[in-house]
Enzyme design. Structure first.
Site, PDB file in Angstrom:
ATOM      1  N   MET A  87       0.856  -1.182   0.000  1.00  0.00           N
ATOM      2  CA  MET A  87       0.000   0.000   0.000  1.00  0.00           C
ATOM      3  C   MET A  87       0.892   1.232   0.000  1.00  0.00           C
ATOM      4  SD  MET A  87      -2.875  -1.266   2.769  1.00  0.00           S
ATOM      5  CE  MET A  87      -1.654  -1.999   3.870  1.00  0.00           C
ATOM      6  N   GLN A  90       7.776  -4.082  -3.591  1.00  0.00           N
ATOM      7  CA  GLN A  90       7.006  -3.855  -4.816  1.00  0.00           C
ATOM      8  C   GLN A  90       7.411  -2.559  -5.503  1.00  0.00           C
ATOM      9  OE1 GLN A  90       2.838  -2.386  -5.185  1.00  0.00           O
ATOM     10  NE2 GLN A  90       2.362  -4.456  -5.906  1.00  0.00           N
ATOM     11  N   CYS A 126      -2.471  -1.064 -10.074  1.00  0.00           N
ATOM     12  CA  CYS A 126      -2.877   0.280  -9.655  1.00  0.00           C
ATOM     13  C   CYS A 126      -3.845   0.883 -10.667  1.00  0.00           C
ATOM     14  CB  CYS A 126      -1.651   1.179  -9.506  1.00  0.00           C
ATOM     15  SG  CYS A 126      -2.083   2.847  -8.925  1.00  0.00           S
ATOM     16  N   HIS A 159      -6.160  -9.467  -7.681  1.00  0.00           N
ATOM     17  CA  HIS A 159      -7.185  -8.635  -7.049  1.00  0.00           C
ATOM     18  C   HIS A 159      -8.465  -8.821  -7.857  1.00  0.00           C
ATOM     19  CE1 HIS A 159      -8.239  -4.454  -5.172  1.00  0.00           C
ATOM     20  NE2 HIS A 159      -9.294  -5.261  -5.225  1.00  0.00           N
TER      21      HIS A 159
END
Length: 570
Positions: free
Chosen positions: A56, A142, A171, A238
């Site tokens: 995040m 990441q 993203c 995701h």
């Protein structure tokens, strides 16, 4: 190890030392001399973790990873794989200041140019925070990137201090569109293949990738096969599409992840991401998707103990509250304290402040006076720093990646309590990075509010259980929730707790008709969203996150947008 077998460790503010006995890489053994593992062999070498803390932006930094791990025993914490915040590969490779302010594995600067052999000779006394094998492993770093060479350059700088490097392909934000990375590479399969394949061939540690689902499950499957063919050791999926973000986030589609599991080779390692709000959702997600591991992002931000098994009934300590209905959770004042202590111990490396035990209704009545040292740290009883007549010098700029996100983290975690107690919200809004006295003042207010909330609950049980924060929806509302994609009442009823207990934030589900233009937001819904954004802006934050611009090179006119806290990337 199964999630249900996890055992919660009692918290000791003076003891964070977890002795990790594992085969994780350390700078004291040459990265290049180790045999590079791939796929399931790599996954098994790091303990086959089933729990995964998501990457995040400015929100999965070292201190927050340590807070998450602190609710687990030294043994069960090995079942948690953590990801760093998403880092911009080009800036990380080109700008020493960017590296120093985002990744701190050493007490000195990172070697430049990157040198794995040199890093292998670093003594343990020079190790600092990120990727420290004593307490921050396993760890994946990441990056976002659109150039194989730029990503390789950045990855070589971190490979001595982590177990793998991950490519962000999920993203969905406008900044990723503008910067040409994240989910906006999902149409460029050749480029994605080349980026992953270059790292797979030339990096000393494995490369992994995190994606979003595409328009159909069949296309998503082909996309995943492309990543695996390029050399990705693990794929994280995701279960939302690129356009599912902000108020249009909606639900993740676990069925697509199950489809991948059923149609990819059985040795493929898959992590599932999306719809994980509580600890119970972890095992449910694994069962439904068949994934090897389950990743949590927002669920962890609102409840950093999400990966830990709750204590048995009757075995709760002061940190954990359980109501008469059997539902419970970690108290916000307890988690806040623990977070502060981690900052003191690891980041600032100073003694922990003196504090009284957290309040319990069974405690004997005590004076509310605080010791002078505590008052000096925390400011006045109202939570504000003491007013000084002399002119205050401008504090030095704080660049620590663990101090800068503190305010944003606390606004996430304390969301229910700041909604009820605006004095806490206002005090937190005034806090600045590195001003620990101001944060201690906010902690005092949270402790006092939590005490008052528990006293009210104990003294007026009927009133407390029928109050808005504990109110159950009616049968008619529940029926509407089951037939409408615009209601989240059923989920709220399942997860909500009193306002002094850490709990997930449940986003209202969007209507697909709204997306197609068949319906528009009602006045009431528009007013609610405007009010919510207004509160965020009043606190000094940006509703959809804020963007910082940084120049490339010392004398370059090229500028790159950098996502900061509040921007959910992937």
């Amino acid at each position: 190890m199964a999630v249900k077998d996890a055992v919660i460790a009692p918290y000791d503010g003076a003891a964070f030392n977890h002795d990790h006995e594992s085969n994780l890489s350390t700078p004291s053994s040459s990265v290049s001399s180790r045999r590079k593992l791939h796929g399931r062999a790599f996954y098994e070498s790091i303990g086959s973790p089933r729990l995964v803390l998501a990457p995040m932006v400015d929100q999965s930094e070292f201190a927050w990873r340590m807070l998450t791990r602190s609710f687990m025993t030294p043994e069960t914490s090995k079942s948690l794989l953590a990801y760093s915040p998403m880092l911009h590969a080009r800036l990380f490779g080109e700008k020493p200041k960017f590296r120093e302010s985002h990744f701190q594995p050493l007490r000195t600067t990172l070697p430049s140019p990157p040198d794995s052999e040199h890093a292998s000779e670093i003594s343990e006394s020079k190790l600092y925070l990120d990727g420290n094998p004593a307490f921050d492993r396993p760890l994946v770093v990441q990056f976002c990137a659109n150039s194989p060479d730029e990503l390789l350059e950045a990855a070589r700088r971190v490979q001595p201090f982590c177990d793998a490097v991950d490519l962000n392909l999920g993203c969905p934000q406008g900044i990723a569109r503008k910067g040409h990375y994240g989910a906006f590479l999902q149409e460029e399969w050749d480029l994605v293949y080349n980026i992953i394949n270059k790292l797979h061939r030339e990096l000393d540690i494995p490369v992994t990738a995190k994606i979003r689902i595409l328009e159909t499950k069949e296309k998503t499957l082909e996309y995943a096969k492309n990543l695996l063919a390029a050399g990705a050791s693990i794929i994280t999926v995701h279960g939302r599409m690129r356009d599912q973000k902000g108020h249009n986030t909606g639900l993740a589609d676990w069925s697509v992840i199950r489809y991948l599991r059923n149609n990819l080779p059985p040795e493929t390692v898959i992590f599932a991401n999306g719809n994980v709000l509580t600890h119970d959702d972890l095992e449910h997600c694994l069962a439904v998707t068949g994934a090897d591991g389950v990743m949590s992002a927002e669920g962890n931000l609102y409840d950093p103990a999400i990966f830990s098994e709750p204590p048995l009934i009757g075995k709760e300590d002061r940190d954990y509250w359980r109501g008469r209905d059997g539902k419970g959770g970690y108290r916000m004042d307890a988690v806040f304290r623990r977070y502060m202590d981690i900052i003191y111990k690891y980041v600032l490396e100073v003694p922990l402040p003196e504090r009284r035990p957290l309040y319990l209704p069974t405690d004997p009545e005590q004076s509310s006076d605080l010791c002078p040292k505590l008052l000096e740290r925390r400011g006045d009883p109202e939570g504000q720093p003491p007013v000084k007549k002399q002119k205050r010098e401008k504090p030095p700029k704080v660049t620590s990646p663990n101090l800068i996100p503190m305010q944003a983290h606390l606004f996430h975690m304390l969301r229910p309590i700041v909604s009820k107690h605006t004095n806490i919200r206002d005090a937190l809004a005034k806090c600045r990075p590195g001003d620990m006295a101001a944060f201690e003042g906010v902690l005092t207010l949270v402790e006092e509010a939590t005490k008052a909330g528990i006293q009210e609950y104990e003294a007026t049980a009927d009133k407390a259980e029928s109050s808005p924060q504990m109110e159950e929806p009616t049968s008619a509302q529940m029926a509407e929730a089951e037939t409408s994609d615009a209601s989240s009442l059923a989920t709220v009823a399942r997860v909500k707790r009193p306002w002094w207990v850490c709990q997930p934030y449940v986003r209202p589900l969007p209507k697909e008709a709204l997306e197609k233009g068949a319906l528009s937001l009602s006045r009431k819904e528009k007013a609610r969203l405007e009010k919510e954004d207004g509160v965020t802006k009043a606190a000094g934050l940006t509703p959809e996150g804020w963007i910082e611009q940084q120049a490339l090179g010392d004398n370059s006119e090229r500028v790159v947008d950098i996502p900061r806290e509040g921007v959910v990337c992937g």
